[in-house]
Design a protein around this motif. Structure first.
Motif, PDB file in Angstrom:
ATOM      1  N   MET A   7       0.860 -15.718   9.569  1.00  0.00           N
ATOM      2  CA  MET A   7       1.077 -14.832   8.430  1.00  0.00           C
ATOM      3  C   MET A   7       0.818 -13.376   8.826  1.00  0.00           C
ATOM      4  SD  MET A   7      -0.486 -15.056   4.585  1.00  0.00           S
ATOM      5  CE  MET A   7      -2.157 -14.735   5.080  1.00  0.00           C
ATOM      6  N   LEU A   8      -0.258 -13.128   9.587  1.00  0.00           N
ATOM      7  CA  LEU A   8      -0.544 -11.771  10.050  1.00  0.00           C
ATOM      8  C   LEU A   8       0.587 -11.244  10.922  1.00  0.00           C
ATOM      9  CD1 LEU A   8      -4.327 -11.868  11.022  1.00  0.00           C
ATOM     10  CD2 LEU A   8      -3.285 -10.537   9.214  1.00  0.00           C
ATOM     11  N   MET A   9       1.091 -12.099  11.805  1.00  0.00           N
ATOM     12  CA  MET A   9       2.159 -11.675  12.704  1.00  0.00           C
ATOM     13  C   MET A   9       3.446 -11.393  11.928  1.00  0.00           C
ATOM     14  SD  MET A   9       0.902 -11.746  15.819  1.00  0.00           S
ATOM     15  CE  MET A   9       2.134 -12.122  17.020  1.00  0.00           C
ATOM     16  N   THR A  10       3.742 -12.221  10.933  1.00  0.00           N
ATOM     17  CA  THR A  10       4.958 -12.022  10.143  1.00  0.00           C
ATOM     18  C   THR A  10       4.875 -10.742   9.321  1.00  0.00           C
ATOM     19  OG1 THR A  10       5.267 -14.407   9.996  1.00  0.00           O
ATOM     20  CG2 THR A  10       6.470 -13.054   8.426  1.00  0.00           C
ATOM     21  N   ILE A  11       3.778 -10.563   8.616  1.00  0.00           N
ATOM     22  CA  ILE A  11       3.616  -9.351   7.800  1.00  0.00           C
ATOM     23  C   ILE A  11       3.592  -8.110   8.686  1.00  0.00           C
ATOM     24  CG2 ILE A  11       2.050  -8.121   6.244  1.00  0.00           C
ATOM     25  CD1 ILE A  11       1.263 -10.865   5.118  1.00  0.00           C
ATOM     26  N   GLY A  12       2.924  -8.203   9.820  1.00  0.00           N
ATOM     27  CA  GLY A  12       2.887  -7.074  10.751  1.00  0.00           C
ATOM     28  C   GLY A  12       4.258  -6.732  11.289  1.00  0.00           C
ATOM     29  N   VAL A  50       8.948  -3.137  11.326  1.00  0.00           N
ATOM     30  CA  VAL A  50      10.391  -2.932  11.225  1.00  0.00           C
ATOM     31  C   VAL A  50      10.732  -2.053  10.018  1.00  0.00           C
ATOM     32  CG1 VAL A  50      12.581  -4.122  10.787  1.00  0.00           C
ATOM     33  CG2 VAL A  50      10.992  -5.026  12.471  1.00  0.00           C
ATOM     34  N   LEU A  51      10.074  -2.287   8.879  1.00  0.00           N
ATOM     35  CA  LEU A  51      10.315  -1.469   7.693  1.00  0.00           C
ATOM     36  C   LEU A  51       9.973  -0.004   7.957  1.00  0.00           C
ATOM     37  CD1 LEU A  51      10.993  -1.296   4.634  1.00  0.00           C
ATOM     38  CD2 LEU A  51       8.545  -1.644   4.235  1.00  0.00           C
ATOM     39  N   ALA A  80       6.250   5.407   5.836  1.00  0.00           N
ATOM     40  CA  ALA A  80       6.802   4.796   7.043  1.00  0.00           C
ATOM     41  C   ALA A  80       5.778   4.826   8.171  1.00  0.00           C
ATOM     42  CB  ALA A  80       8.078   5.510   7.467  1.00  0.00           C
ATOM     43  N   PHE A  81       5.079   5.945   8.317  1.00  0.00           N
ATOM     44  CA  PHE A  81       4.055   6.051   9.352  1.00  0.00           C
ATOM     45  C   PHE A  81       2.932   5.043   9.121  1.00  0.00           C
ATOM     46  CE2 PHE A  81       0.033   7.998  10.785  1.00  0.00           C
ATOM     47  CZ  PHE A  81       0.293   8.041  12.160  1.00  0.00           C
ATOM     48  N   LEU A  82       2.511   4.910   7.873  1.00  0.00           N
ATOM     49  CA  LEU A  82       1.459   3.941   7.549  1.00  0.00           C
ATOM     50  C   LEU A  82       1.934   2.510   7.780  1.00  0.00           C
ATOM     51  CD1 LEU A  82      -0.053   5.550   4.333  1.00  0.00           C
ATOM     52  CD2 LEU A  82      -1.015   5.528   6.641  1.00  0.00           C
ATOM     53  N   CYS A  83       3.202   2.237   7.491  1.00  0.00           N
ATOM     54  CA  CYS A  83       3.751   0.899   7.762  1.00  0.00           C
ATOM     55  C   CYS A  83       3.757   0.611   9.259  1.00  0.00           C
ATOM     56  CB  CYS A  83       5.166   0.779   7.208  1.00  0.00           C
ATOM     57  SG  CYS A  83       5.247   0.485   5.449  1.00  0.00           S
ATOM     58  N   ILE A  84       4.130   1.584  10.056  1.00  0.00           N
ATOM     59  CA  ILE A  84       4.159   1.390  11.508  1.00  0.00           C
ATOM     60  C   ILE A  84       2.752   1.151  12.044  1.00  0.00           C
ATOM     61  CG2 ILE A  84       4.622   2.548  13.704  1.00  0.00           C
ATOM     62  CD1 ILE A  84       7.024   3.888  12.297  1.00  0.00           C
ATOM     63  N   ILE A  85       1.799   1.973  11.636  1.00  0.00           N
ATOM     64  CA  ILE A  85       0.418   1.812  12.106  1.00  0.00           C
ATOM     65  C   ILE A  85      -0.156   0.487  11.614  1.00  0.00           C
ATOM     66  CG2 ILE A  85      -1.923   2.771  11.965  1.00  0.00           C
ATOM     67  CD1 ILE A  85      -0.001   4.320  13.774  1.00  0.00           C
ATOM     68  N   GLY A  86       0.069   0.157  10.340  1.00  0.00           N
ATOM     69  CA  GLY A  86      -0.415  -1.110   9.799  1.00  0.00           C
ATOM     70  C   GLY A  86       0.229  -2.298  10.475  1.00  0.00           C
ATOM     71  N   GLY A  87       1.532  -2.217  10.761  1.00  0.00           N
ATOM     72  CA  GLY A  87       2.223  -3.302  11.448  1.00  0.00           C
ATOM     73  C   GLY A  87       1.681  -3.527  12.848  1.00  0.00           C
ATOM     74  N   ILE A  88       1.431  -2.442  13.563  1.00  0.00           N
ATOM     75  CA  ILE A  88       0.856  -2.567  14.906  1.00  0.00           C
ATOM     76  C   ILE A  88      -0.538  -3.177  14.822  1.00  0.00           C
ATOM     77  CG2 ILE A  88      -0.019  -1.237  16.866  1.00  0.00           C
ATOM     78  CD1 ILE A  88       2.371   0.660  16.428  1.00  0.00           C
ATOM     79  N   PHE A  89      -1.330  -2.730  13.859  1.00  0.00           N
ATOM     80  CA  PHE A  89      -2.680  -3.271  13.689  1.00  0.00           C
ATOM     81  C   PHE A  89      -2.643  -4.755  13.362  1.00  0.00           C
ATOM     82  CE2 PHE A  89      -6.236  -4.270  10.825  1.00  0.00           C
ATOM     83  CZ  PHE A  89      -7.294  -4.052  11.695  1.00  0.00           C
ATOM     84  N   LEU A  90      -1.754  -5.172  12.443  1.00  0.00           N
ATOM     85  CA  LEU A  90      -1.670  -6.586  12.077  1.00  0.00           C
ATOM     86  C   LEU A  90      -1.167  -7.439  13.233  1.00  0.00           C
ATOM     87  CD1 LEU A  90      -0.297  -6.342   8.442  1.00  0.00           C
ATOM     88  CD2 LEU A  90      -2.572  -7.080   9.153  1.00  0.00           C
ATOM     89  N   LEU A  91      -0.193  -6.935  13.980  1.00  0.00           N
ATOM     90  CA  LEU A  91       0.285  -7.684  15.140  1.00  0.00           C
ATOM     91  C   LEU A  91      -0.815  -7.835  16.191  1.00  0.00           C
ATOM     92  CD1 LEU A  91       3.892  -6.256  15.609  1.00  0.00           C
ATOM     93  CD2 LEU A  91       3.275  -8.585  14.966  1.00  0.00           C
ATOM     94  N   ALA A  92      -1.552  -6.763  16.428  1.00  0.00           N
ATOM     95  CA  ALA A  92      -2.634  -6.823  17.415  1.00  0.00           C
ATOM     96  C   ALA A  92      -3.736  -7.765  16.961  1.00  0.00           C
ATOM     97  CB  ALA A  92      -3.193  -5.421  17.659  1.00  0.00           C
TER      98      ALA A  92
END
Length: 85
Positions: A6-11, A16-17, A61-73
Motif C-alpha cells: 500500500m505504501l509503495m502504491t500510494i507513493g 507520478v501525479l 506537485a512538489f509536495l506530492c513528489i517529496i511525499g511519493g519519494i518518502f513513501l516509496l523509500a
C-alpha cells in the motif's frame, strides 16, 4: 506485506501525479509565451488566476513528489527486496 504494498502504491501514484502536475504547469506557461518570450493572457482575470493558482498547484506537485519519494523509500525499508530463492 500488505502495508508495504500500500505504501509503495500510494507513493508511486503521488510521485507520478506530482510529475504530471509539474509538467502540465510548465507546458501551460510555455504555451502562453509569444515569439518574444512574453506571456500573453486572454484577459486580466486570466492573468490574476494564473498568478494565484499556478504557484499553489506547483507547491502541491512538489509536495506530492517529496511525499511519493518518502513513501516509496519507507516501503522499501520496511520490506527490502530479496534476491534469490
Amino acid at each position: 506485506m500488505v502495508k508495504t504494498r500500500m505504501l509503495m502504491t500510494i507513493g508511486g501514484v503521488a510521485l507520478v501525479l506530482g510529475i504530471i502536475l509539474n509538467v502540465w504547469m510548465g507546458r501551460r506557461a510555455f504555451m502562453r509565451r509569444n515569439a518574444s518570450g512574453v506571456q500573453e493572457f486572454r484577459s486580466y482575470g486570466h492573468s490574476v488566476a494564473a498568478g494565484c493558482l499556478e504557484p499553489l498547484v506547483r507547491l502541491f506537485a512538489f509536495l506530492c513528489i517529496i511525499g511519493g519519494i518518502f513513501l516509496l523509500a519507507s516501503g522499501l525499508m520496511l520490506d527490502p527486496p530479496t534476491v534469490g530463492p
